[in-house]
Write a protein that holds these residues in place. Structure first.
Motif, PDB file in Angstrom:
ATOM      1  N   ARG A 151       0.853  -1.184   0.000  1.00 62.82           N
ATOM      2  CA  ARG A 151       0.000   0.000   0.000  1.00 62.82           C
ATOM      3  C   ARG A 151       0.887   1.232   0.000  1.00 62.82           C
ATOM      4  O   ARG A 151       1.803   1.359   0.807  1.00 62.82           O
ATOM      5  CB  ARG A 151      -0.899   0.013   1.233  1.00 62.82           C
ATOM      6  N   VAL A 152       0.670   2.142  -0.909  1.00 62.40           N
ATOM      7  CA  VAL A 152       1.449   3.363  -1.023  1.00 62.40           C
ATOM      8  C   VAL A 152       0.662   4.511  -0.395  1.00 62.40           C
ATOM      9  O   VAL A 152      -0.505   4.744  -0.743  1.00 62.40           O
ATOM     10  CB  VAL A 152       1.774   3.703  -2.495  1.00 62.40           C
ATOM     11  N   VAL A 153       1.271   5.214   0.542  1.00 61.55           N
ATOM     12  CA  VAL A 153       0.639   6.347   1.213  1.00 61.55           C
ATOM     13  C   VAL A 153       1.400   7.609   0.830  1.00 61.55           C
ATOM     14  O   VAL A 153       2.607   7.712   1.060  1.00 61.55           O
ATOM     15  CB  VAL A 153       0.646   6.174   2.745  1.00 61.55           C
ATOM     16  N   ASP A 154       0.716   8.555   0.250  1.00 62.67           N
ATOM     17  CA  ASP A 154       1.343   9.806  -0.162  1.00 62.67           C
ATOM     18  C   ASP A 154       1.429  10.745   1.042  1.00 62.67           C
ATOM     19  O   ASP A 154       0.409  11.210   1.559  1.00 62.67           O
ATOM     20  CB  ASP A 154       0.521  10.445  -1.280  1.00 62.67           C
ATOM     21  N   LEU A 155       2.646  11.041   1.495  1.00 64.25           N
ATOM     22  CA  LEU A 155       2.858  11.889   2.659  1.00 64.25           C
ATOM     23  C   LEU A 155       3.356  13.283   2.276  1.00 64.25           C
ATOM     24  O   LEU A 155       3.918  13.997   3.106  1.00 64.25           O
ATOM     25  CB  LEU A 155       3.863  11.236   3.605  1.00 64.25           C
ATOM     26  N   THR A 156       3.129  13.658   1.036  1.00 60.75           N
ATOM     27  CA  THR A 156       3.546  14.982   0.587  1.00 60.75           C
ATOM     28  C   THR A 156       2.923  16.064   1.464  1.00 60.75           C
ATOM     29  O   THR A 156       1.707  16.078   1.686  1.00 60.75           O
ATOM     30  CB  THR A 156       3.126  15.205  -0.881  1.00 60.75           C
TER      31      THR A 156
ATOM     32  N   CYS B 248       3.298  16.419   4.626  1.00 56.81           N
ATOM     33  CA  CYS B 248       3.071  15.956   5.998  1.00 56.81           C
ATOM     34  C   CYS B 248       4.389  15.880   6.770  1.00 56.81           C
ATOM     35  O   CYS B 248       5.470  15.867   6.187  1.00 56.81           O
ATOM     36  CB  CYS B 248       2.406  14.579   5.992  1.00 56.81           C
TER      37      CYS B 248
END
Length: 225
Positions: free
Chosen positions: A11-16, A18
């Motif tokens: 699962r890829v979580v975009d933390l841009t 954050c």
């Protein structure tokens, strides 16, 4: 993870945008010394910049002042890592550690001297004592005698300090643990018997592996294939 890692099922979580909060790392065996002097604030702050929030300073070497170093660290802001210092390396004259007095090692001669030496370390703010039960890199030095090593462990506890030791052979690991050692600063280069491992666990002795260092030493010392 390396170029070969597969993320197809992950699962890829975009933390841009954050801020990622994670527990701070502990570097449990560090020598914060440069050439002839201890490292300064900028050097130590680099640990925090790389996620290390606690540093165990395993021996103030190179002749620097333990008292001055600990006093300086106490003035650093919370942005710096917490530094836990063991102060000078304490062993016996002629054994591993004491053969290079220019590096600030303290070589005691008699068990009666141990209490005074450790008292001075405690008074300047050291949290622990670094010692050894080892024959040195070339195996040509006598280890610290059992009576003196036990005195170091006993007196450290009397002053509320833990003891960590440089030990690289299983036979001396057994002796050190039996004398009341709190922390093994390295793993031994030879295998530990199961009974000894059980004793280490039972007595709650901490083990700092320093595996990368030990791997390099083993490669140098092992017999030719």
């Amino acid at each position: 993870m390396g170029a070969s890692a597969s993320w197809a099922s992950g699962r890829v979580v975009d933390l841009t945008g954050c801020t990622l909060l994670s527990p701070g790392f502990i570097d449990a065996h560090v020598h914060l010394t440069g050439t002839g002097s201890m490292l300064g604030a900028d050097d130590i702050s680099a640990f925090a910049q790389n996620g290390v929030t606690t540093v165990w300073y395993m021996e103030c070497a190179n002749g620097g002042s333990v008292e001055d170093f600990i006093a300086a660290v106490a003035t650093y802001s919370p942005a710096y890592p917490r530094v836990i210092s063991t102060g000078k390396f304490i062993s016996q004259v002629g054994t591993y550690g004491s053969v290079h007095p220019q590096n600030g090692h303290i070589g005691v001669i008699d068990p009666s001297e141990v209490a005074g030496v450790i008292r001075r370390e405690a008074e300047v703010g050291c949290r622990g004592i670094k010692t050894s039960m080892d024959r040195g890199p070339e195996r040509d030095l006598p280890p610290v005698p059992r009576r003196r090593f036990k005195a170091i462990c006993r007196e450290a506890k009397a002053f509320g300090l833990w003891t960590a030791a440089h030990v690289t052979e299983s036979v001396y690991v057994a002796m050190a643990v039996d004398c009341g050692l709190d922390i093994l600063a390295h793993v031994a280069l030879d295998p530990l018997p199961d009974e000894l491992i059980a004793t280490i666990v039972e007595r709650n002795v901490s083990v700092i592996p320093t595996l990368s260092l030990r791997k390099g030493v083993y490669r140098v010392r092992r017999p030719s294939d």
